[in-house]
Design a protein around this motif. Structure first.
Motif, PDB file in Angstrom:
ATOM      1  N   ASP A  97       0.844  -1.193   0.000  1.00 42.12           N
ATOM      2  CA  ASP A  97       0.000   0.000   0.000  1.00 42.12           C
ATOM      3  C   ASP A  97       0.883   1.249   0.000  1.00 42.12           C
ATOM      4  O   ASP A  97       1.673   1.458   0.919  1.00 42.12           O
ATOM      5  CB  ASP A  97      -0.901  -0.009   1.239  1.00 42.12           C
ATOM      6  N   GLU A  99       1.933   5.245   0.141  1.00 40.76           N
ATOM      7  CA  GLU A  99       1.560   6.419   0.922  1.00 40.76           C
ATOM      8  C   GLU A  99       2.507   7.553   0.588  1.00 40.76           C
ATOM      9  O   GLU A  99       3.730   7.367   0.567  1.00 40.76           O
ATOM     10  CB  GLU A  99       1.620   6.096   2.411  1.00 40.76           C
ATOM     11  N   CYS A 122      -5.168   5.161  -8.611  1.00 39.17           N
ATOM     12  CA  CYS A 122      -5.697   4.359  -7.501  1.00 39.17           C
ATOM     13  C   CYS A 122      -7.008   3.643  -7.808  1.00 39.17           C
ATOM     14  O   CYS A 122      -7.489   2.852  -6.989  1.00 39.17           O
ATOM     15  CB  CYS A 122      -5.873   5.242  -6.266  1.00 39.17           C
ATOM     16  N   CYS A 227      -7.801   7.688  -0.995  1.00 38.08           N
ATOM     17  CA  CYS A 227      -7.741   8.038   0.420  1.00 38.08           C
ATOM     18  C   CYS A 227      -6.839   9.257   0.580  1.00 38.08           C
ATOM     19  O   CYS A 227      -5.612   9.148   0.468  1.00 38.08           O
ATOM     20  CB  CYS A 227      -7.210   6.870   1.244  1.00 38.08           C
ATOM     21  N   GLU A 229      -6.023  10.850   3.138  1.00 33.22           N
ATOM     22  CA  GLU A 229      -5.121  10.769   4.287  1.00 33.22           C
ATOM     23  C   GLU A 229      -3.775  10.159   3.898  1.00 33.22           C
ATOM     24  O   GLU A 229      -2.751  10.481   4.478  1.00 33.22           O
ATOM     25  CB  GLU A 229      -5.771   9.954   5.403  1.00 33.22           C
ATOM     26  N   ARG A 230      -3.797   9.273   2.891  1.00 27.76           N
ATOM     27  CA  ARG A 230      -2.553   8.648   2.445  1.00 27.76           C
ATOM     28  C   ARG A 230      -1.826   9.505   1.407  1.00 27.76           C
ATOM     29  O   ARG A 230      -0.657   9.272   1.114  1.00 27.76           O
ATOM     30  CB  ARG A 230      -2.837   7.260   1.865  1.00 27.76           C
TER      31      ARG A 230
END
Length: 398
Positions: A97, A99, A122, A227, A229-230
């Motif tokens: 994953d 980030e 994504c 996302c 936040e990532r």
């Protein structure tokens, strides 16, 4: 830290095509994937759907479970071959994953990947909880007898036809007509598709009341799988799509976004977005993304395809495909509608028929051109109908 010219997050159509094009031009590329290489399109969307659709058209077909296994076997072959081809060109494939921990740093587990440019691809996810069309195409959910599909968009119409052709009793829940959200598809075409679905045994309903089904499939659309936040350095709009300029660069310089996290969704659009993003990186924003140039095809009881934008058209010509000799002997109930702007340029085309891909791709190559002279085509071929359209256009535009 490991440094690359470009780090790509996501290996679906947008991520895969970006990696392929960059590697072919000698760039160092890392491709990050948290799930299965190929994304939804390859593993649970376009490709398995197309395989099952072709089997559905055959008079003699295997049982459903066998058909799914056959198609998934082909998917695995494509997946393995495609990944090996990228690896042979020097791709660094990173499972995990991703980030964004800095504007040029992607963290994947304990690894830190730095890059001159980053492409985010994504993908998307199901809008509502429940069993999705992708679950069925992948073989994760197996129909028994009666199936209820909620949603009259492309995925719902395609799956309804496939399952009905394999002998399942199918209910399709739609509001108003099918394909209602597609402004480039005339209502006449949508109603023609509805009639064909009903003749195939699909029961069209407005809600799930009095529907006896052992499997309910939610084909109510998809949303960006992003996302924030990532990826804190990347802005999104109120719908959750990543904000980009027309060259697909985000608010953060050097970070681009492709695939379903940028509207409109769809694999064809994703491939084109990848081409635009790569050219933006290589040639300093040489080409803009124009969704009108991307042909779209929906394969159900009829195929419906379109390219261009009906809003750009001022003059319309609609003809039965049966005016074309080849179409007359193979599918005499298809229709083509084309639109020209005030300058006589082809700006829109929509078709419905048994097999419309050849003409649709031809219209896509002619889009934006002012067709003044008749063109030479192989005979017999579907493409010859373009000259029929041109003759009528010249009559109308006198």
């Amino acid at each position: 830290m490991e440094h690359f010219d470009v780090v790509i997050v996501g290996s679906g159509p947008g991520g895969y095509m970006s990696a392929k094009l960059l590697l072919e031009r000698g760039k160092s590329v890392a491709l990050v994937e948290k799930s299965v290489f190929g994304g939804v399109c390859l593993n649970a969307g376009c490709i398995p759907k197309e395989g099952l659709y072709k089997l559905a058209l055959e008079k003699s077909k295997p049982r459903w479970k066998v058909a799914v296994q056959m198609v998934q076997g082909k998917v695995i072959e494509i997946r393995d071959t495609s990944l090996k081809a990228l690896l042979s060109k020097g791709l660094t494939y990173v499972e995990g994953d991703g980030e964004l921990i800095d504007e040029r740093v992607i963290k994947v587990g304990n690894r830190r990947l730095t890059a001159s440019h980053i492409i985010l691809a994504c993908g998307s996810k199901q809008r509502e909880p429940g069993i999705s069309p992708e679950d069925v195409l992948r073989g994760w959910a197996i129909p028994k007898n009666n199936v209820c599909i909620v949603g009259g968009g492309a995925a719902g119409c395609e799956l309804a036809f496939i399952l009905s052709s394999f002998g399942f009793k199918v209910y399709l829940v739609r509001e108003d007509t099918v394909l209602k959200g597609y402004r480039n598809i005339p209502e006449e075409f949508a109603l023609k598709l509805e009639d064909a679905l009903e003749r195939c045994g699909v029961k069209l309903v407005e809600n799930t009341k009095n529907v006896d089904a052992d499997l309910v499939i939610r084909a109510t659309g998809r949303i960006p799988n992003f996302c924030q936040e990532r990826f804190p350095f990347v802005a999104v709009d109120e719908r959750g799509f990543v904000r980009t300029d027309s060259f697909l660069e985000t608010d953060t310089k050097g970070i681009f976004a492709v695939g379903d996290i940028v509207p409109p969704m769809g694999a064809g659009y994703a491939f084109e977005k990848a081409r635009v993003a790569v050219r933006s990186i290589l040639y300093d924003k040489e080409r803009v993304f124009d969704p009108r140039k991307v042909p779209v095809i929906i394969s159900s009881a009829y195929q419906i395809g379109f390219v261009g934008d009906v809003k750009d058209a001022k003059i319309f010509v609609t003809k039965p495909l049966g005016t074309n000799p080849k179409a007359y002997v193979t599918e005499n109930d298809g229709i083509i509608s084309v639109g020209f702007d005030d300058s006589g340029r082809l700006v829109y085309c929509c078709l419905i028929g048994r097999e419309v891909g050849e003409i649709l791709n031809l219209c896509a190559t002619l889009l934006g051109k002012n067709l003044e002279e008749h063109l030479s085509f192989a005979h017999p071929s579907y493409g010859e109908i373009i000259n029929e359209i041109l003759s009528i256009k010249q009559e109308v535009c006198r």
